[in-house]
Write an enzyme that holds these catalytic residues in place. Structure first.
Site, mmCIF file in Angstrom:
data_model
loop_
_atom_site.group_PDB
_atom_site.id
_atom_site.type_symbol
_atom_site.label_atom_id
_atom_site.label_comp_id
_atom_site.label_asym_id
_atom_site.label_seq_id
_atom_site.Cartn_x
_atom_site.Cartn_y
_atom_site.Cartn_z
ATOM 1 N N HIS A 1 22.886 58.771 44.965
ATOM 2 C CA HIS A 1 22.126 57.866 45.830
ATOM 3 C C HIS A 1 22.165 56.493 45.171
ATOM 4 C CE1 HIS A 1 18.877 56.110 48.146
ATOM 5 N NE2 HIS A 1 18.826 57.180 48.909
ATOM 6 N N ARG B 1 16.154 49.680 52.577
ATOM 7 C CA ARG B 1 17.261 48.925 53.169
ATOM 8 C C ARG B 1 17.232 49.003 54.688
ATOM 9 N NH1 ARG B 1 21.793 51.750 50.932
ATOM 10 N NH2 ARG B 1 20.297 53.210 50.038
#
Lengths: 607, 255
Positions: free
Chosen positions: A236, A256
């Protein structure tokens, strides 16, 4: 020799995260007697840590969405290595599985007109992730847990399974121990569903909880199942990097998705430079367009005509970009990059990302409404796992099923964020149905060999009775060194080979591991068993990584940096023969023409 | 998360710790010296002891990110999640004492038997949607329910509840965690079940004397008493002790 208790059931589910619970609920609803084994307390499984959301093409936010686009996004994200049928089933069934959760009491965030709200995530064309702030996994597991305890399922908490038992070629039961007091238990079952999650604890920096020790991978492997795509390990892009004790803890992709910007030490928004040329046109051309996209999101507008920010590229790509920036000397003070959401109103950040706010405030003394976070890659997920039939979730071993992270094929070379929670409920349900169909044709419980039980007990007790041998915690540290240097984000032949050689030595030492204390809640003793399982996963990862001489998705080879079209039709597959791990390439199932058409089209029209 | 070997940082200092070791009530405190790194939490210190000194030290934990609620313990008397309790929060010369939750039977070391809690959930009537619900739900109608659903079942509230801890009335009161479980169901806009009789007669909502100790220790900042227990107490009063409401209820069927 120690005694053991015997529990008889129709269906045994091993693992009580999202997939295991969903499978158990399904099997129980069909009238089967179901035993659910949980390595932790109920509701604590790794699913609880999932943050950003469940991907499902419900089109509640963007009416242009539909299963075909979700299917296409999943295949593109997986670099076409996915089992097409799994990706299709997943995209088609995810929405109804989400609505099912709602009917069982899940309370998702809402749109202004009272529908389930969806947010943007990497690699998804439209806003597609149903969520509850940034604690979606908790909502999912608690809903299934509450449903489960009223479904007549027998739950066995803090119980670890060390071995599956067979009657001929068919699965017949499972043997293990309760952590509480170390007492042994034999489950006799007509069918078994593995839903044990991933392998993260084999890596030094991981977002995974302690339970992720490859149990299901190892149980299936030992019983004759195949593990496929094991070279594909997802890092990740955004884990915490500071302070040291929290290194690896997940920072949700939702940061994000809500507009978080990634910058390097020069203040540059570097993701614009790392978009794959073929997908460049799907992302904002510049910071201006990106800002317009964010403004549309902030204003609560459902559809936006602007393209999404480059930070929403797929995880494999963003993780490599961050790693590359840090290596080039453009990292943050503690070896990550900056992720900033503080330009948005503080109240909104706290509302949309409450656990991120608290996580950074409590653990790192950083107020994310006032300044940037420091983030870097953390081992998060394994795409590879037990090979299963797409429709029934049955493995190569008759009566043995698998769902969720421990199964393979669904996500190909790289999983999209949000596709894991949907995977759990779609294939948890499928596995439940598959196991019921299988068990319905079996009239009597299969036979179990007493000799094999004795062997299982002797194997478990050995570390407690040896006079000398290595400390399990030291061996785990060695395992971490091997996976870190050999099987990390970027790989090359010499490092992988070295990793595999070191692993051979480590495997020998694991055979002679020793621990003090007794059987009553002894974590050192538990680790002895876990080490063996992690070593199997690590070997499978290393061998598969060595054999794939190209870069694709989460598998990046420095010595083979390009994607090789010729390799886009084969999986790596490992299995056990005698004591040795075998590896072969197996052909991907051929995709039907109508699905190939979907992949070709730029815009997909949904009915 | 991980075992912390990749970042080299100067050790800040050594901390003195006392950790409960032993089975059931027969244990004693054992002293340890643990090097403290920047940002270290009590659970890191426990893991250090496991890794370097006593591999069999029993502790329950999962996520180490304050999301699963497994690592509850009493640190210098304060019920806390060990993964959220910073070592830097203690004075340098202060000894850090860690013991298991005291309201539940101790299994070994820092692990206690919390299974009683899992039994309580089974007694609560599950979510029962109205048969004709159209599932349009507005955000403002679920804010409170979502607050209750943040609960990570760490059982710290159960541990400090006087009724369960001092009076040991697990037979008569399900505790704050399950009060908010019920509250979350009762306040769900589409739920149709009536849990008030159960709450009154079996759940024991009347036993809570609103000292708010539960709210104080909640790591999720859920306003257990103000937003959950008190509104339910008020409904019980209306239902069982208010004659006018009782009459109206007979005339106009609720829910």
């Amino acid at each position: 020799m120690s005694n053991y208790e015997t529990i008889e059931t129709d269906i045994l589910v091993i693992g009580a995260g999202g997939a295991g619970l969903r499978a158990a609920v399904e099997a129980s609803a069909k009238g089967m007697k179901v035993a659910l084994v949980s390595k932790s307390l109920l509701g604590k499984a790794h699913t609880v840590m999932a943050e950003g959301g469940i991907a499902a093409a419900m089109a509640t936010v963007d009416s242009r969405d539909g299963w075909q686009t979700h299917f296409r996004d999943t295949m593109i994200g997986g670099k076409y290595l996915n089992n097409w049928r799994m990706a299709q089933i997943h995209a088609m069934e995810a929405p109804e599985c989400v609505y099912e959760l709602e009917k069982w009491g899940a309370v998702f965030d809402r749109t202004k007109d009272g529908k389930i709200l969806q947010r943007a995530f990497g690699g998804h064309t439209y806003k597609r992730l149903c969520h509850v702030g940034d604690r979606t996994g908790l909502e999912l597991i608690r809903t299934l847990q509450d449903k489960g305890v009223h479904s007549g399922i027998d739950v066995y908490m803090e119980c670890t399974i060390s071995r599956l038992l067979k009657d001929g070629d068919k699965v017949a039961g499972a043997f293990g121990y309760f952590r509480e007091d170390g007492r042994y238990v034999l489950f006799k079952a007509k069918a078994i569903i593995l839903a044990t999650g991933g392998v993260g604890r084999a890596f030094p920096v991981t977002s995974n909880s302690w339970e992720y020790t490859a149990d299901g991978h190892a149980l299936a492997y030992d019983s004759g199942g195949d593990l496929i795509d094991m070279e594909f390990v997802q890092f990740h892009p955004t884990g915490m990097v500071w302070p040291p004790g929290v290194r690896g803890i997940l920072v949700t992709e939702a940061v994000r998705g809500e507009g978080g910007k990634l910058t390097n030490s020069e203040g540059k928004r570097f993701m614009f430079d790392y978009l794959p040329p073929a997908l460049r046109q799907d992302y904002a051309a510049d910071e201006k367009e990106s800002e317009n996209w964010v403004n549309d999101t902030l204003s609560g507008k459902l559809k936006t005509d602007y393209r999404r920010p480059p930070e929403l590229s797929t995880r494999d790509n963003v993780a490599r970009a961050i790693y590359t920036e840090v290596k080039a000397g453009r990292g943050s003070p503690h070896g990550g990059v900056f992720l900033d959401i503080s330009y948005q109103p503080g109240d909104r950040v706290k509302k949309k990302l409450p656990s991120m706010y608290h996580q950074f405030k409590d653990l790192a003394d950083v107020d994310i409404t006032k300044g940037p976070m420091e983030v870097g890659p953390t081992m998060h997920y394994i795409m590879g796992g037990i090979r299963v039939d797409a429709d029934t979730a049955e493995s190569k071993v008759p009566g043995l099923f698998a769902a969720g992270e421990c199964s393979g094929g669904m996500h190909g070379a790289n999983r999209l964020g949000g596709n894991s929670l949907s995977d759990l409920i779609v294939f948890g349900r499928r596995a439940g149905r598959g196991a019921v169909a299988y068990a319905s044709n079996i009239s009597e419980l299969p036979k179990i060999s007493e000799a094999e039980i004795k062997e299982a007990i002797a194997e478990l007790e050995a570390p407690l009775t040896r006079d000398k041998g290595a400390n399990p915690y030291d061996l785990q540290k060695r395992m971490h060194e091997i996976t870190h240097s050999g099987f990390g984000i970027f790989r090359e032949e010499a490092d992988i080979k070295k990793g595999l050689e070191d692993l051979e030595k480590l495997k020998e030492e694991i055979k002679t591991v020793r621990v003090g204390g007794g059987k009553k809640y002894n974590p050192g003793w538990h680790l002895c068993r876990d080490l063996r399982n992690m070593a199997i996963a690590a070997e499978a990862i290393g061998r598969s990584a060595l054999s794939r001489k190209e870069s694709r998705g989460a598998h990046s080879r420095l010595d083979y940096p390009e994607t090789d079209e010729a390799l886009s039709h084969e999986n790596s597959s490992v299995w056990k023969e005698g004591d040795k791990m075998q590896l072969a390439k197996t052909a991907l199932p051929e995709m039907p023409a109508e699905l190939k058409e979907i992949l070709k089209k730029k815009e997909v029209a949904h009915a | 998360m991980h075992s912390g070997t990749t970042t080299s940082e100067a050790k800040l200092r050594n901390a003195k710790m006392k950790v409960y070791r032993g089975e059931g009530k027969d244990g004693t405190f054992k002293s340890y010296t643990v090097p403290v790194e920047a940002g270290m939490v009590v659970l890191d210190a426990i893991h250090y002891i496991q890794r370097e000194i006593d591999p069999d030290l029993a502790v329950r934990w999962n996520c180490k990110a304050a999301k699963c609620g497994s690592c509850s313990a009493e640190v210098n008397g304060r019920p806390s999640l060990m993964c959220k309790t910073r070592m830097e929060g203690f004075a340098e010369d202060q000894e850090i004492e860690v013991q298991p939750l005291q309201t539940f039977p101790i299994i070994r070391d820092l692990v206690c038997d919390v299974s009683w809690n899992f039994e309580q959930n089974k007694r609560i009537k599950p979510f029962t949607p109205k048969p004709d619900a159209d599932w349009t739900i507005y955000q403002e109608d679920i804010e409170r329910v979502q607050e209750f659903r943040k609960c990570i079942e760490c059982f710290l509230c159960q541990n400090v509840c006087h009724i369960l801890r001092e009076n040991d009335r697990k037979d008569a009161f399900v505790g704050p965690r399950f009060m908010i479980r019920v509250a979350g169901l009762e306040m769900h806009p589409l739920d149709s079940a009536d849990r008030l009789p159960w709450l009154h007669e079996e759940g024991g909502v009347g036993m809570c004397n609103i000292t708010k100790c539960c709210t104080e220790v909640c790591p999720e900042d859920i306003h257990i008493t103000d937003n959950g227990i008190i509104p339910m107490k008020e409904r019980i009063v209306d239902e069982y002790y208010d004659p006018i409401a009782k009459f109206l209820k007979r005339v106009f069927v609720r829910k």
